[in-house]
Design a protein around this motif. Structure first.
Motif, PDB file in Angstrom:
ATOM      1  N   LEU A 321     -66.382  35.615 -63.534  1.00  8.30           N
ATOM      2  CA  LEU A 321     -65.828  35.533 -64.882  1.00  8.30           C
ATOM      3  C   LEU A 321     -66.747  34.676 -65.727  1.00  8.30           C
ATOM      4  CD1 LEU A 321     -63.651  35.931 -67.052  1.00  8.30           C
ATOM      5  CD2 LEU A 321     -62.387  34.018 -66.030  1.00  8.30           C
ATOM      6  N   ILE A 322     -67.262  35.276 -66.823  1.00 11.45           N
ATOM      7  CA  ILE A 322     -68.167  34.562 -67.738  1.00 11.45           C
ATOM      8  C   ILE A 322     -67.427  34.327 -69.043  1.00 11.45           C
ATOM      9  CG2 ILE A 322     -70.410  34.548 -68.875  1.00 11.45           C
ATOM     10  CD1 ILE A 322     -70.120  37.193 -66.377  1.00 11.45           C
ATOM     11  N   ILE A 323     -67.293  33.076 -69.427  1.00 15.74           N
ATOM     12  CA  ILE A 323     -66.650  32.713 -70.694  1.00 15.74           C
ATOM     13  C   ILE A 323     -67.740  32.316 -71.678  1.00 15.74           C
ATOM     14  CG2 ILE A 323     -65.089  31.098 -71.838  1.00 15.74           C
ATOM     15  CD1 ILE A 323     -63.570  30.848 -69.211  1.00 15.74           C
ATOM     16  N   PHE A 324     -67.690  32.927 -72.866  1.00 15.79           N
ATOM     17  CA  PHE A 324     -68.701  32.679 -73.896  1.00 15.79           C
ATOM     18  C   PHE A 324     -67.977  32.267 -75.171  1.00 15.79           C
ATOM     19  CE2 PHE A 324     -71.793  34.235 -77.157  1.00 15.79           C
ATOM     20  CZ  PHE A 324     -72.898  33.490 -76.750  1.00 15.79           C
ATOM     21  N   ASP A 325     -68.282  31.056 -75.674  1.00 16.25           N
ATOM     22  CA  ASP A 325     -67.581  30.566 -76.861  1.00 16.25           C
ATOM     23  C   ASP A 325     -68.477  29.594 -77.601  1.00 16.25           C
ATOM     24  OD1 ASP A 325     -64.206  30.445 -77.489  1.00 16.25           O
ATOM     25  OD2 ASP A 325     -65.558  29.147 -78.612  1.00 16.25           O
ATOM     26  N   ILE A 326     -68.318  29.554 -78.908  1.00 14.92           N
ATOM     27  CA  ILE A 326     -69.137  28.645 -79.711  1.00 14.92           C
ATOM     28  C   ILE A 326     -68.529  27.249 -79.775  1.00 14.92           C
ATOM     29  CG2 ILE A 326     -68.031  29.171 -81.936  1.00 14.92           C
ATOM     30  CD1 ILE A 326     -70.891  29.065 -83.169  1.00 14.92           C
ATOM     31  N   TYR A 327     -67.216  27.155 -79.515  1.00 19.41           N
ATOM     32  CA  TYR A 327     -66.530  25.864 -79.614  1.00 19.41           C
ATOM     33  C   TYR A 327     -66.471  25.210 -78.239  1.00 19.41           C
ATOM     34  CZ  TYR A 327     -65.174  27.890 -84.066  1.00 19.41           C
ATOM     35  OH  TYR A 327     -65.203  28.482 -85.303  1.00 19.41           O
ATOM     36  N   GLU A 328     -67.210  24.129 -78.042  1.00 20.97           N
ATOM     37  CA  GLU A 328     -67.340  23.539 -76.714  1.00 20.97           C
ATOM     38  C   GLU A 328     -66.029  22.924 -76.218  1.00 20.97           C
ATOM     39  OE1 GLU A 328     -69.644  19.879 -76.439  1.00 20.97           O
ATOM     40  OE2 GLU A 328     -69.894  19.909 -78.612  1.00 20.97           O
ATOM     41  N   ASN A 329     -65.213  22.361 -77.102  1.00 24.55           N
ATOM     42  CA  ASN A 329     -63.965  21.744 -76.650  1.00 24.55           C
ATOM     43  C   ASN A 329     -63.018  22.791 -76.064  1.00 24.55           C
ATOM     44  OD1 ASN A 329     -64.814  19.215 -77.440  1.00 24.55           O
ATOM     45  ND2 ASN A 329     -63.843  19.315 -79.448  1.00 24.55           N
ATOM     46  N   ASN A 330     -62.880  23.931 -76.769  1.00 20.46           N
ATOM     47  CA  ASN A 330     -62.033  25.010 -76.253  1.00 20.46           C
ATOM     48  C   ASN A 330     -62.550  25.527 -74.914  1.00 20.46           C
ATOM     49  OD1 ASN A 330     -60.548  24.764 -78.564  1.00 20.46           O
ATOM     50  ND2 ASN A 330     -61.261  26.669 -79.510  1.00 20.46           N
ATOM     51  N   ALA A 331     -63.870  25.719 -74.856  1.00 17.51           N
ATOM     52  CA  ALA A 331     -64.475  26.234 -73.621  1.00 17.51           C
ATOM     53  C   ALA A 331     -64.271  25.257 -72.465  1.00 17.51           C
ATOM     54  CB  ALA A 331     -65.969  26.487 -73.837  1.00 17.51           C
ATOM     55  N   TYR A 332     -64.383  23.975 -72.753  1.00 16.78           N
ATOM     56  CA  TYR A 332     -64.209  22.957 -71.703  1.00 16.78           C
ATOM     57  C   TYR A 332     -62.776  22.961 -71.173  1.00 16.78           C
ATOM     58  CZ  TYR A 332     -63.938  18.388 -69.457  1.00 16.78           C
ATOM     59  OH  TYR A 332     -63.725  17.384 -68.551  1.00 16.78           O
ATOM     60  N   GLU A 333     -61.798  23.081 -72.073  1.00 17.51           N
ATOM     61  CA  GLU A 333     -60.389  23.052 -71.651  1.00 17.51           C
ATOM     62  C   GLU A 333     -60.050  24.221 -70.721  1.00 17.51           C
ATOM     63  OE1 GLU A 333     -57.788  22.808 -74.984  1.00 17.51           O
ATOM     64  OE2 GLU A 333     -58.562  20.864 -75.659  1.00 17.51           O
ATOM     65  N   ILE A 334     -60.461  25.427 -71.089  1.00 25.24           N
ATOM     66  CA  ILE A 334     -60.143  26.575 -70.227  1.00 25.24           C
ATOM     67  C   ILE A 334     -60.947  26.499 -68.938  1.00 25.24           C
ATOM     68  CG2 ILE A 334     -61.832  28.124 -71.320  1.00 25.24           C
ATOM     69  CD1 ILE A 334     -58.343  29.059 -69.896  1.00 25.24           C
ATOM     70  N   GLN A 335     -62.142  25.960 -69.003  1.00 28.48           N
ATOM     71  CA  GLN A 335     -62.943  25.790 -67.779  1.00 28.48           C
ATOM     72  C   GLN A 335     -62.221  24.887 -66.788  1.00 28.48           C
ATOM     73  OE1 GLN A 335     -66.287  23.024 -67.838  1.00 28.48           O
ATOM     74  NE2 GLN A 335     -67.604  24.608 -66.930  1.00 28.48           N
ATOM     75  N   GLN A 336     -61.741  23.740 -67.250  1.00 27.15           N
ATOM     76  CA  GLN A 336     -61.065  22.795 -66.363  1.00 27.15           C
ATOM     77  C   GLN A 336     -59.763  23.373 -65.817  1.00 27.15           C
ATOM     78  OE1 GLN A 336     -62.657  19.924 -65.360  1.00 27.15           O
ATOM     79  NE2 GLN A 336     -64.252  20.981 -66.536  1.00 27.15           N
ATOM     80  N   GLU A 337     -59.036  24.081 -66.667  1.00 27.46           N
ATOM     81  CA  GLU A 337     -57.775  24.692 -66.223  1.00 27.46           C
ATOM     82  C   GLU A 337     -58.015  25.720 -65.116  1.00 27.46           C
ATOM     83  OE1 GLU A 337     -54.424  27.781 -67.932  1.00 27.46           O
ATOM     84  OE2 GLU A 337     -55.430  26.443 -69.362  1.00 27.46           O
ATOM     85  N   LEU A 338     -59.003  26.578 -65.308  1.00 22.56           N
ATOM     86  CA  LEU A 338     -59.267  27.622 -64.315  1.00 22.56           C
ATOM     87  C   LEU A 338     -59.833  27.036 -63.021  1.00 22.56           C
ATOM     88  CD1 LEU A 338     -60.742  30.490 -66.540  1.00 22.56           C
ATOM     89  CD2 LEU A 338     -58.432  30.265 -65.618  1.00 22.56           C
ATOM     90  N   ARG A 339     -60.604  25.991 -63.122  1.00 19.59           N
ATOM     91  CA  ARG A 339     -61.130  25.363 -61.904  1.00 19.59           C
ATOM     92  C   ARG A 339     -60.006  24.743 -61.073  1.00 19.59           C
ATOM     93  NH1 ARG A 339     -66.810  22.422 -63.832  1.00 19.59           N
ATOM     94  NH2 ARG A 339     -68.114  24.313 -63.678  1.00 19.59           N
ATOM     95  N   ARG A 340     -58.996  24.197 -61.765  1.00 18.70           N
ATOM     96  CA  ARG A 340     -57.847  23.639 -61.040  1.00 18.70           C
ATOM     97  C   ARG A 340     -57.007  24.742 -60.412  1.00 18.70           C
ATOM     98  NH1 ARG A 340     -57.481  20.478 -65.735  1.00 18.70           N
ATOM     99  NH2 ARG A 340     -55.773  21.805 -66.498  1.00 18.70           N
ATOM    100  N   SER A 341     -56.776  25.812 -61.174  1.00 18.77           N
ATOM    101  CA  SER A 341     -55.870  26.869 -60.714  1.00 18.77           C
ATOM    102  C   SER A 341     -56.526  27.843 -59.747  1.00 18.77           C
ATOM    103  CB  SER A 341     -55.331  27.640 -61.931  1.00 18.77           C
ATOM    104  OG  SER A 341     -54.659  26.791 -62.821  1.00 18.77           O
ATOM    105  N   TYR A 342     -57.821  28.081 -59.926  1.00 19.66           N
ATOM    106  CA  TYR A 342     -58.526  29.074 -59.102  1.00 19.66           C
ATOM    107  C   TYR A 342     -59.839  28.470 -58.586  1.00 19.66           C
ATOM    108  CZ  TYR A 342     -55.239  31.996 -61.640  1.00 19.66           C
ATOM    109  OH  TYR A 342     -54.089  32.518 -62.186  1.00 19.66           O
ATOM    110  N   PRO A 343     -59.756  27.559 -57.620  1.00 18.38           N
ATOM    111  CA  PRO A 343     -60.976  26.871 -57.147  1.00 18.38           C
ATOM    112  C   PRO A 343     -61.999  27.814 -56.533  1.00 18.38           C
ATOM    113  CG  PRO A 343     -59.078  26.380 -55.732  1.00 18.38           C
ATOM    114  CD  PRO A 343     -58.544  27.080 -56.937  1.00 18.38           C
TER     115      PRO A 343
END
Length: 621
Positions: A321-343
């Motif tokens: 899954l590749i997430i591409f976004d210009i807003y780093e804060n939004n991208a960071y939040e979903i990154q951390q959430e998915l890493r916790r939920s789907y290690p």
């Protein structure tokens, strides 16, 4: 005594020993009573041989009863939660005791009256079973009445006399920590009215809610019909919100199936419960099969729609899954959430803009995704009216550049997230999204990639939507601002919309514009008033509503389909297909080049050029 039953500070083993002692006592009493009954309550009439036989048999009777009860785990149950399963265990234990007692009679050479055995067995069963249900009976009929005069006590009405309602009532009755009193039940089934559920009367149907709230002084209503959604739910909850009681509901029917209906699972009723639309259903097997073991790219993956796309895609176990976004804060939040939920998920999070040809080409070339979900876009109507060139650069040209890059590396499916504002647009944001739809249809004709668009209305709770704004205004004490009393919109929750997007992408063959069934349109004024009531206030009394007038480019109502498109059904009744509209691709590409040039100059001509390309776009000059 309550401490012993509740086990507060007393190990459950001590409670089991107490119950075993009482079982032994009841066995002695039961067979003693049976012997006295046999001789018409005349103790002196009982022959000495029968008295001796009674005393001789009691140790065996007691020991065998306790051993069999222990084998059937009758000392392990939490008897304040006793139910039909405990009764079944008691019956099974006594069935086993029949041959055990029979063997005892043979080996001890007992010669007692037959009535003695029969009556003693029946009385013993009744007394030991009653012992186990006594706490629950007292809790049901007396415990729930404690503190009835306490004005701070939650006085609850339960809507729904089914399995979910019964489970909740049982837990509410048995829990002393909740300080609640279940007063009545409402159910639309006429066969249930007048009956009781867990000792609580079923007092009427939905038409009686307001009357019964006053009669029983209700201040808390729980909607416990997880299998009912759509119009029925909306009608019942609309009645409930007029009571000014706190409203809660069970999450959904799947909770009931999983045995998860409990007080801890309750949530407050929110505006989504009042949409009056049937629950969205998708075929998860099809969706997961389409995504599993494939590389998926989501542009705008940190936004409201994009992040939910990422959550649901992650469940399908993609290859990457590749997430591409210009807003780093939004991208960071979903990154951390998915890493916790789907290690175990192979997750790549990249920062960049779809407007940057070099960056999007580099991303596509490096990762070579199989599926692209293009959710990156500017979507705020008033802001785009003031910055039309940015709407064109980001939405239209960003989509074109992303689509070109996808086609170059052989992406199999490209799915554009579109909007109902693209239909007969009166604002530049809607017109830009219509241009995006035209881009993907043109690209579908020119390349081997399947390009499609999915068009739907507003989503509840998305960034910049009216619900967060209304909630903030209510929290600040008002006023709540509504642009026009008659303005209506289609609404859907974010998870529902995304699930349908994924389902539509499974159906995609190329060139389609998928139109999601958004149910009936909702009046924004009604939504604001409902939200105020759900917050415990009275509209125009506690919280004023102010009408500010339509904003530039805003319509009273949105459409999901243009007249010339027509509709075709899919296997999912909530997803339809609008037929592609013919156009001159070469002419369209020339216009895209012109828009690219003009948008760089921040020219005031941008809306005029857009109107040439999108004939249904009407704007104020």
């Amino acid at each position: 005594m309550n401490k012993i039953w509740e086990g507060r500070g007393v190990p459950w083993v001590h409670q089991a020993i107490l119950v075993a002692f009482l079982d032994a006592l009841f066995v002695v009493i039961s067979y003693g009573a049976a012997l006295i009954l046999r001789f018409d309550f005349s103790f002196s009439s009982i022959p000495e041989a029968y008295r001796s036989g009674y005393l001789w048999s009691m140790p065996f009777w007691i020991a065998s009863t306790i051993v069999v009860f222990y084998a059937f785990r009758l000392y392990h149950s939490i008897w304040r939660l006793a139910s039909i399963s405990e009764l079944q265990m008691s019956i099974a234990a006594y069935i086993v005791l029949l041959p055990v007692y029979g063997l005892g009679i043979i080996f001890m050479h007992l010669r007692m009256p037959k009535a003695y055995y029969f009556m003693g067995f029946i009385i013993s069963f009744c007394m030991t079973t009653a012992l186990r249900f006594s706490y629950r009976m007292f809790q049901t009929y007396f415990g729930n009445r404690e503190g009835a005069g306490d004005e701070e006590q939650n006085r609850i009405m339960v809507i729904g006399g089914g399995a979910a309602g019964q489970t909740l009532i049982r837990e509410l009755i048995n829990s002393r920590r909740l300080h609640t009193k279940v007063c009545c039940v409402i159910d639309d089934n006429p066969n249930k009215i007048g009956r009781v559920l867990e000792g609580i009367p079923i007092v009427g149907n939905r038409d009686d809610i307001l009357t019964m709230v006053d009669r029983y002084k209700i201040n808390h209503i729980i909607y416990a019909i997880p299998a009912t959604t759509g119009k029925n739910q909306k009608e019942i909850l609309n009645i409930c919100k007029e009571t000014k009681c706190r409203l809660q509901t069970v999450p959904g029917v799947y909770q009931l199936v999983n045995g998860e209906v409990s007080v801890s699972k309750l949530r407050d009723v929110d505006i989504a419960d009042l949409l009056g639309r049937a629950q969205v259903k998708v075929n998860n097997d099809e969706i997961f099969r389409a995504i599993r073991r494939r590389k998926v790219l989501v542009t705008g993956g940190g936004g409201s729609i994009g992040s939910e796309l990422c959550r649901q895609i992650a469940k399908a176990k993609p290859k990457q899954l590749i997430i591409f976004d210009i807003y780093e804060n939004n991208a960071y939040e979903i990154q951390q959430e998915l890493r916790r939920s789907y290690p175990q998920l192979d997750l790549v999070v990249l920062i960049g803009s779809v407007r940057n040809s070099n960056r999007i080409n580099q991303v596509m070339h490096t990762y070579k995704p199989d599926i692209v979900y293009h959710a990156a876009a500017h979507k705020h109507v008033p802001l785009m009216e003031d910055s039309p060139n940015e709407a064109i650069k980001n939405n239209v040209l960003g989509t074109y550049k992303t689509a070109m890059a996808a086609a170059k590396v052989g992406v199999k499916k490209f799915v554009l997230i579109s909007t109902d504002k693209a239909v007969n647009p009166t604002n530049i944001m809607g017109a830009s999204k219509r241009l995006c739809e035209m881009v993907v249809q043109m690209m579908n004709r020119k390349t081997d990639t399947d390009f499609v668009a999915v068009r739907f209305g507003n989503v509840l709770g998305s960034n910049g939507s009216v619900i967060p704004l209304f909630k903030k205004q209510i929290a600040e004490g008002g006023p709540v601002t509504v642009t026009d009393k008659d303005i209506i919109r289609y609404f859907m929750t974010i998870p529902e919309a995304v699930a349908l997007v994924l389902q539509a992408s499974y159906y995609a063959e190329g060139g389609e514009i998928f139109v999601l069934d958004m149910g009936d349109p909702v009046r924004i004024d009604d939504m604001a008033r409902n939200l105020i009531r759900l917050s415990g206030y009275e509209p125009d009394v506690d919280i004023p509503i102010v009408y500010t007038g339509l904003r530039p480019g805003e319509k009273l109502f949105e459409e999901l389909l243009m007249d010339e498109e027509g509709l075709k059904d899919t296997a999912n009744e909530m997803i339809h297909i609008g037929h592609p509209i013919e156009m001159d691709d070469e002419w369209f590409e020339e216009k895209l080049k012109l828009l690219d040039k003009v948008s760089r100059q921040d020219s005031a001509r941008i809306k005029e050029i857009v109107a040439e390309v999108v004939p249904t776009y009407h704007y104020k000059k």
